[in-house]
Design an enzyme around this catalytic site. Structure first.
Site, PDB file in Angstrom:
ATOM      1  N   LYS A  60      -9.629  -0.994  -6.643  1.00 52.11           N
ATOM      2  CA  LYS A  60      -9.266  -0.449  -7.960  1.00 52.11           C
ATOM      3  C   LYS A  60      -9.949  -1.262  -9.062  1.00 52.11           C
ATOM      4  O   LYS A  60     -10.544  -0.713  -9.988  1.00 52.11           O
ATOM      5  CB  LYS A  60      -7.735  -0.461  -8.144  1.00 52.11           C
ATOM      6  N   GLN A 104       1.216  -2.975  -7.539  1.00 52.02           N
ATOM      7  CA  GLN A 104       0.911  -2.467  -6.206  1.00 52.02           C
ATOM      8  C   GLN A 104       2.145  -2.551  -5.307  1.00 52.02           C
ATOM      9  O   GLN A 104       2.770  -3.604  -5.186  1.00 52.02           O
ATOM     10  CB  GLN A 104      -0.252  -3.281  -5.599  1.00 52.02           C
ATOM     11  N   ASP A 127       0.219   4.640 -12.820  1.00 50.29           N
ATOM     12  CA  ASP A 127       0.536   5.216 -11.509  1.00 50.29           C
ATOM     13  C   ASP A 127       1.407   6.466 -11.616  1.00 50.29           C
ATOM     14  O   ASP A 127       1.587   7.184 -10.638  1.00 50.29           O
ATOM     15  CB  ASP A 127       1.280   4.178 -10.652  1.00 50.29           C
TER      16      ASP A 127
END
Ligand code: NAD
Length: 301
Positions: A60, A104, A127
């Site tokens: 990412k 994460q 997200d």
């Protein structure tokens, strides 16, 4: 993987579409720079040493750099307390230079993922996991859509796959894939307007449902779960599964497999995503899209 697909089966190339999107974003960033406007900035919080999480976060951050975004990687040991993590989140919420950030998952057991997710400012929730964004998604209001379902929408759109009036079966009801996917496919939207059936571990006679599906989206986490006898001729099959299975064919001793038994299902399909190279690469493209929208304040002012 059998690449000799029956004439008429189109392989959906997620890697190619993801690269196209990344190039489009890179062009836009160049433009922003030329105009002296703010460069999008994504931060990522990584807790612990889980190898899969390290790989995901690493790629990412690398992709952010590739498209010209600023990126910040914040690492914590797995012993970090919930309070320390919440303090960092507060800091990121208040930092005007950070447009979006991700934490994460999974987190160590002593930290509540729900508390952490809810602490993220919905305006910076790249997200799309915050309840405000999920709620807005249900109401068909502008929001950050969780990255994997958003990636699937973009694949359907770019391959011009007709969804209106179709029967769509989503298998799996997780908060990050199956549930939002089922809602998105039913929404009154250019990609949507399907009649959706959401199947899960308690569904009886799954095959009866899948055989009626024009579009199957499999997000189960079981290799080769969807077999040819479950799929009707001409169906569109989207395979979200990423399953690590042992293999004698690779140096590493394992390979990635989807939830769909690709070799036997593909010849029956009008469109199908491979694993790897289908849905996987799209997740990162969606994250970048969400960050760009956050930076341009397109969803929330
Ligand atoms: P999850 O484990 O949270 O959920 C799995 C779902 O499958 C559950 O809702 C369960 O009800 C359903 N299920 C289990 N057994 C079933 C059965 N026998 N019949 C019908 N339904 C059944 O999974 P998740 O987080 O949604 O992930 C699913 C898969 O997608 C995993 O392989 C994961 O690695 C992969 N994934 C890929 C991406 C990507 O970027 N491509 C992103 C997220 C997840």
């Amino acid at each position: 993987m059998n690449t000799n697909l029956q004439m008429g089966t189109i392989l959906i190339d997620g890697k190619k579409v993801s690269e196209e999107i990344q190039n489009e974003i890179a062009e836009e960033v160049k433009q922003l720079k030329a105009e002296g406007r703010k460069i999008p900035h994504l931060a990522a919080i990584l807790v612990g040493e889980d190898p899969a999480s390290q790989t995901y976060v690493g790629s990412k951050v690398k992709t952010c750099e590739k498209v010209g975004f600023n990126s910040t990687l914040i690492k914590f040991d797995s012993t970090v307390t919930e309070k320390e993590l919440l303090n960092k989140i507060k800091e990121l919420n208040e930092d005007d230079d950070i447009d979006g950030y991700i934490v994460q998952l999974p987190l160590p057991k002593h930290i509540s993922e729900q508390k952490i997710t809810e602490a993220v400012d919905p305006k910076k929730d790249a997200d799309g996991f915050h309840p405000v964004n999920v709620g807005r998604l249900v109401l068909n209001l502008p929001c950050y859509i969780s990255a994997t379902p958003y990636g699937i929408l973009q694949l359907l759109e770019r391959y011009k796959i007709e969804t209106s009036g179709k029967n769509c079966v989503v298998i799996g009801r997780s908060n990050i894939v199956g549930t939002p996917m089922s809602i998105l496919m039913a929404r009154n939207s250019s990609i949507g307007n399907c009649t959706v059936t959401l199947c899960h571990s308690r569904t009886k006679n799954l095959k009866e449902h899948t055989l009626n599906a024009d579009i199957i989206i499999a997000a189960i986490g079981k290799p080769d779960f969807v077999t040819a006898d479950m799929v009707k001729e001409g169906a569109v099959v989207i395979d979200v599964g990423i399953n690590r299975v042992t293999s004698t064919e690779t140096k590493s001793g394992f390979k990635l497999k989807g939830d769909v038994k690709f070799d036997e299902v593909a010849p029956k399909c009008s469109f199908i995503t491979p694993v790897p190279g289908g849905v996987g690469p799209m997740t990162i493209a969606s994250l970048l899209k969400n960050t760009l929208m956050a930076s341009k304040k397109e969803i929330y002012s």
